[in-house]
Every structure is written in C-alpha cells, then in structure tokens.
Design a protein around this motif. Sequence first.
Motif, PDB file in Angstrom:
ATOM      1  N   ASP A  54       0.840  -1.194   0.000  1.00 56.00           N
ATOM      2  CA  ASP A  54       0.000   0.000   0.000  1.00 56.00           C
ATOM      3  C   ASP A  54       0.876   1.245   0.000  1.00 56.00           C
ATOM      4  OD1 ASP A  54       0.985   0.282   2.568  1.00 56.00           O
ATOM      5  OD2 ASP A  54      -0.880  -0.306   3.554  1.00 56.00           O
ATOM      6  N   LYS A 114      -0.134  -5.903   1.137  1.00 55.12           N
ATOM      7  CA  LYS A 114      -1.545  -6.063   0.803  1.00 55.12           C
ATOM      8  C   LYS A 114      -1.662  -7.274  -0.107  1.00 55.12           C
ATOM      9  CE  LYS A 114      -3.364  -2.926  -1.809  1.00 55.12           C
ATOM     10  NZ  LYS A 114      -3.932  -1.645  -2.285  1.00 55.12           N
ATOM     11  N   LYS A 158      -4.016 -10.060  -2.575  1.00 57.13           N
ATOM     12  CA  LYS A 158      -5.180 -10.428  -3.366  1.00 57.13           C
ATOM     13  C   LYS A 158      -5.240 -11.951  -3.455  1.00 57.13           C
ATOM     14  CE  LYS A 158      -5.602  -6.446  -6.482  1.00 57.13           C
ATOM     15  NZ  LYS A 158      -5.612  -6.032  -7.913  1.00 57.13           N
ATOM     16  N   TYR A 186      -9.381  -8.418  -3.752  1.00 58.01           N
ATOM     17  CA  TYR A 186      -8.771  -7.982  -2.499  1.00 58.01           C
ATOM     18  C   TYR A 186      -9.033  -9.014  -1.406  1.00 58.01           C
ATOM     19  CZ  TYR A 186      -8.378  -5.699   2.012  1.00 58.01           C
ATOM     20  OH  TYR A 186      -8.055  -5.426   3.320  1.00 58.01           O
ATOM     21  N   ARG A 188      -4.885  -7.019   4.227  1.00 62.35           N
ATOM     22  CA  ARG A 188      -3.762  -6.094   4.333  1.00 62.35           C
ATOM     23  C   ARG A 188      -3.258  -6.144   5.767  1.00 62.35           C
ATOM     24  NH1 ARG A 188      -7.854  -1.860   4.322  1.00 62.35           N
ATOM     25  NH2 ARG A 188      -7.487  -1.499   2.119  1.00 62.35           N
TER      26      ARG A 188
END
Length: 842
Positions: free
Chosen positions: A366, A372, A374, A379, A382
């Motif tokens: 980030d 972070k 996926k 998503y 995080r």
Amino acid sequence: MKPSYRNADSIIGCSVECAHRSFRAVVRRAGLTARGRFVDAGHGVGPLDMVPSYLRLLRFTLLACCLLPVTTALCTKVLLGEEAPAEMSGALLPLALKTLGLMLVVWFVLSRVRPAIEVMSRRQVTQFEQLPLRYVDLAIFASAGVGLFLELAVIRLQTCEYPLFSFYKNMGLLACFAGLGLGYALSRRDRIPLVMVIPLLGCQIGLLALLKWALPPQLLFSLRATPVVEQYNMGMAVASSLSQYVATYAFLGVVFVLTALTFIPLGQACGRLMERRTRLRAYGLNLLGSIAGVVAMLVISSRWAPPPLWFAIGFAVLVALQTATRRILLCGAGFSLATIVLLTWPLSFEAHRIYSPYQLVERTCDDHGLMKLKAAGLYFQRVHDLSPTNANRDTDPELRRVAAYYDLPYRIHEAPKRVAVVGAGTGNDVAAALRANVRHVDAVEIDPVITRLGERFHPERPYSDPRVRTVVDDARSFLRTTKEKYDLVVYGLLDSHTLLSSSSSVRLDSFVYTVEGLKEARAKLADDGVLCLSFCTLSEEIGRKIYLMMKAAFDGHAPIAIEGDYDGAEVFVQGHNGELTISDNLLREAGFHRISETYSNPAIRADMATDDWPFFYMPRRVYPVSYVGMMVLVVALVLLLNGSFLSQRPSYHHLTFFFLGAGFMLVETKGITELGLTFGNTWQVIGIVIIGILVMAFLANCLVSWLGLKDPRVPFLALLASLALGLIVAKSGGTSSSAGGRLLSVVILTCPVFFSGIVFSTMLSTSKGIAGIMALNLLGAMCGGVLEYNAMYFGYQFLYGLAMALYGLGFITFFLMPAVSRATDVNLSRSKASALAGAADV
C-alpha cells in the motif's frame, strides 16, 4: 442427455461389423457421399472423417475468442452508459480493427494447416496401432494420467486468473468431461489430432492473458459480476443488467468449448489404446494413470509450483506420446516451448504471484509500504502496524479505527490467558492478542502461503513470538479436535475465495459458518469464555443469518451484534453461558454501537447454514434458478459439440454406464464433502480423498478380475444398501469425532464407491466397446456434476437419495438392455443388408 456414437462396435457391439465396413467401402467407391458424409441406413448420417469437423468447429471457436475482447468492451460501455469514461469510446475502434486483423490471421492459418493436420492425425493412429504390445500398457497409463493431470492444471489456471472461475470450478470440470467423453466416443476414427492439444492450451492461456492484461481495466468491468443472484460473493457484484449476462455467458461459453476441444484428442488417444487390451486390464490401467495424475498435481502443489511447471510436466508426457514421425515430434516440442514462454512472460510487475495449494496469492504494497494481498484477483487482506512504537497510531484517524476494531475482543473479555484465532491470516488478530498480553495464542490458518507471508512481512512479527503456536489447518477441524479450553475464540475476517474441490459447490469456509461449527467452537470455551465472530456482512440477510446461527449455537441466547467504522465489519459476541453483557460506555469508548435490534427483526428473512446445507453465502434456502441458466448453457454447448461430430441415434446398450457415471459423481462429491468435514477441508485431505476414491475403484476392478465376477446384481443391491446406510447415519447426526467414529465414517463413505466399482467392472467385463462405455460413463459423470447443484436447495443428504435413484435406473436398464440390444441388432442388420444391396445395384 444421451450421446451418440458413429462406430458400430463401440455403439452396440453388433456382430455385423465386417458387413458395415464392406458397406462403407462400396459407398466410397460409388461416390455416394453428401457433403463428406456417408449414408448409413437406419442410423442417420455419420462423418467420414472427424478432422474437417474438428477444424471447422475450432475455427468458429477461435473466431469467437477473437471477438471476446470487443464483446466485453461493448458490454461494459452499455453497462456504464453515461458514466463511461470518454477515452473508452476512442479505445473501441482500434480494438475492433485489431480483432478483425486477428480473425483474418486465424482463418488463413487454419485453412493452410489443415492438410498437415490431417496427415499428422492419420499417422498418430498408425503409431498407436503399430505400437508393440509391451508398450501399450505404459501408453494407456500415460495417456490417462496426462489427461487427468492437464484437467486439474487447466481448472487451476482458470480459477487463478479469473475470480469468476474461482467460484464456479464445476464449469471447467464439465468442459473437460465433455471433451474426454466425446474423445472416447470418437476413438475408433481413422484420425486423432493429438498434435492440436498443446496449441489449443496455448490459445486458452493467451486468451485469458489477453483479456486480463491487454485490455484497460475499465473495459473488463462487465466481467466482474457473477450471474448467480441467489448467493453473494465477497469482492464481486451480482449481475443486474443484460450486458453483464451477455459478457459473462459469452466468456464462459467460449472457454467451455475451447477446453472441450482441447481434451477431445486426449480422450481419443486413451480410448484407442484401451481398445488394444482386455477391458478390465485397460480400465485398471486407466485408473492407475488417473491416480498418478492426481498424485503428480498434489506433489507440485505442495511445492507452490507456478503454472509453467504444471504444463511443462504435462507437455513432456504429451510429446512422448507423439513420436510417430520427426515432424510431429518437433511440432509438439515447438508448441510446448512457445506455450511455456507465454506462461512465463512478465505481464505485470505490480505483484509477487505465489500459487498456494488453494489459490493464487498476489502480494503488493500500500501507500505506506505495508503488505496487501489479493486472492484469485480480488482484495483479500492487508497488514497494519498498530504497535505502540508506531507514532501514527494515535494521530491517524484511520489507524485509530483499525486499532479499535482489533482491540475490541480484549476489552470485552479483560485479561484473557488463552486465545484461539481462527482465520489468523497474515497476523493482525494475533498481533492484537499479543498487545493485550495474552499468555498463549493458537493461530489457525488454512493457507500456508498466507502464514508464511505474515511471518516475513508483518511489521509486528506476531508469528515469531514464542507465545504463538501456528497451526496450518482447517478451522473447523482444529476446533473439533483440540483438547484446549480458551478464554477467547476470535474469528478473523474469514472469507474464502475458492471452492472445496472442482466437483463441489461448497467453499473452503462453508463448514466453519454452520450451526454445528459454532457449537463446536462454543464447546472449547472456558466457563467464562467469549466467542467473538467478525464478518463483513454483505446484506442484512447475511447479518440476520449469523445472528440466528449464533443464537441456535448458544441454546437460544441471542448474541450481541455491534458495528464499528472499519471496512463495514460487524461483530457478533456471546459468552459460554449465553449471558454476556457489554456496557454502552465500553462500546462508545471503542467507537462501536449496538445493532442487535436490527438483526432480531423477524421481518428480515434468512435461513441458518447447517452441515447438511452449508451454503453460508446464500441468505435464503431457495432453488438456485440462476444456476439453471448456466446449466442450460452447458447442455446447449454439449449438444453443439456432439452434433458437430456425432449424428447417429443414441445407443441403449451402454445406458447403464451412463447412470453409473452420474451416480458415481454424486457419491464422489458426497464423499469429498463429508470426509473433508470429518478430517478437515485442507488440500492434503481433499487430495487423499480423491486418490482414495480412485484406489477403491481400482481395487474393485482387481477383485472382479481375480474372482471372475459376471453377475452385477448382488453388488448392485449392496451398493443401494450402503447408500441407504449412509443416509440413515447422516440423518442421525453423523459419526463422532473420536478415532473410532472417524474410521466408521471412512467405511460408510467408501463402501458405495467400492460397490459401484464392482458393478462397473463386472458389467464392463461382459460388454463390448470399452471406448463407447468410457464415453457414456464420462457423460454420465458430467450429468451428475450438473445434478450436484440441487444440493444448494435440498442439502447434501438429498444427494444420497438422488444417487440411489440413478443407480436404481442403472439396475433397471441392466435388465432391459439385453432385450433392447437384440431388437436393435436385428433392425440394424436388416437396414444394413438393405443398404448394402442398394449400393451394390448402384
């Protein structure tokens, strides 16, 4: 559906095959053909050669692939309407021109290479026919193994690259079954285009990459919604306009047909080789090869290997099967190299891609340099730096909200000593427990990649603390088997982006969020323990569902539902004795407020998830009508495939094998689901279960061969009885979690597989045309995969009854088959004799 076959031996095993061949020869000499087809009296029309039909359908499929980017972009523009960016219109014309050019190239190339493909396909058949008998067994083993291995590889690749497939892996499985089944039916054709498998896999890989990386992200918006409205999906919208349905179904349909066309030559090759061996021996080798394919995929998955290694292994075996001439060998090697290069091409430098045994995990950073993640392109998680040494913790409003959320359980239960965090992820919840000075934390996370990334990149290093015990396991299995008692059980934001297996519509976390699962978690609480469940509720119905499940798990004591300002997360809390209270002052200080009244409202309709109906993301227990639309698409595409190659009437000789395949698919799905629930839904357990099912089928085949069994009636009755026993045990609450209970569960769930294998092998030993049998059995399995979706309404116990009904139909057709066979043979003999006489007059 009832598939059809063109070859007399594999269709009905009639005794007039020689006459049929003579008839075909006379017709060919006389030139009595129509559009490349020969007249087959009584059986309609059948193609002389499959390669022209194969290339014709392939041409239109590849042209549709070329049109997909334009179709997706146009659907996105229609969907966005006036909100579409101005530059989107400017991008459409260049995209259309590039598409037109690519379509012309595809048309030209396929027109030019057709003669070469026909020659290589004919020589492939000659290679298999002239292969020394001592190598045939190895070839059957290798062709079956590489078929299943590539099936698993293709399904994994699709789910890793597109979130849509990660929720509907069954589509990939059905496409592979359709291709393999049709390939077995075509195995006696005089040409096998095995050389096309690797190029078609390369085309699919290129298509997926082109759509994902070559188009601007805004043009893909119409593909970011699922067409299934009955259930929610974390991170994906539900289709609400015609343009979204058009884009989604066009994408799924084109990939389905392309996958099926890829696997047709693989089924052909295996079926052609199996015809050279006795039926039971050939089937046993096929099963051994399938077991080897699953084992190979499990081994490379355990090493987090990327797709280039998956396909390199499969391509090596495929090239070894294509040694008819140096030209074919060089073509296979060249296409393999090109496809591997395409897979390894660096399309994006934004993320570090890791292929865990469950999903594709992409690591990025980030704006603050923190990790972070996926999963399946969506998503996922995080990390946060909430340590006391972080100077921004008390000054940054966003960090204060995050800290309030993670610290809440330790304000509700003051000074807990032992804590279990299920769905520990990268370690945010574990770090919060350590900041609260907890003495011991059991951090449970199912994905080893997520845990490893947390160990290396979380700024607070929670997994390195000696007070933390990291457990890589299924949360439900851990809570059932642990002997510990906890002051606090914390559910992280546990939401799975993948399914349990390619044959099931259950997700990895489905059995965590059931009434029985919450009861097991409550049983692990100390007398003053607290259960704290957090979830990003996607609707009021999902929130109401959690509320009702918690209430049922705590003997009618309703949970306290509260909400804060962090990512829409809501928290449901209850104590072991069901009498937990939280002061309003504490909630205000923590930045939360009560929402219990909202979810206690009976006007919000929701149905609780149970172990029999574990569909947590479906608010209501309604029939999944949206899935019917998808299944209609699948059936239509299968009819298109069969109609392109097979135009005869279906055979009734092997109808029993169709029902056996459909019933076996349901039994397999039920076994994977229930054994996963018993032993944990980890990738190791699921892999071992699948291998165990194949081993049971192999042992059944060996038993029939050793004992010389010929009558399947007793095994049929034993099969139905074992299914009835399983249904009775399931309705009574299942077996216990003790060692004896687990062993009993294994016996109950594997007995139907064993008896089904005995029935199949017994009938196989007395039937003719193993290729046709395998084709119809695979298409039956495909039908079973479609029927599995009924569990989304009726529950998984319903599959027992459905499997019993299918096996019962198989039992009935077993007795009807001889009479139908005799009548069909008489009519066929008469019709062919008449046709032969007419051809002779000509």
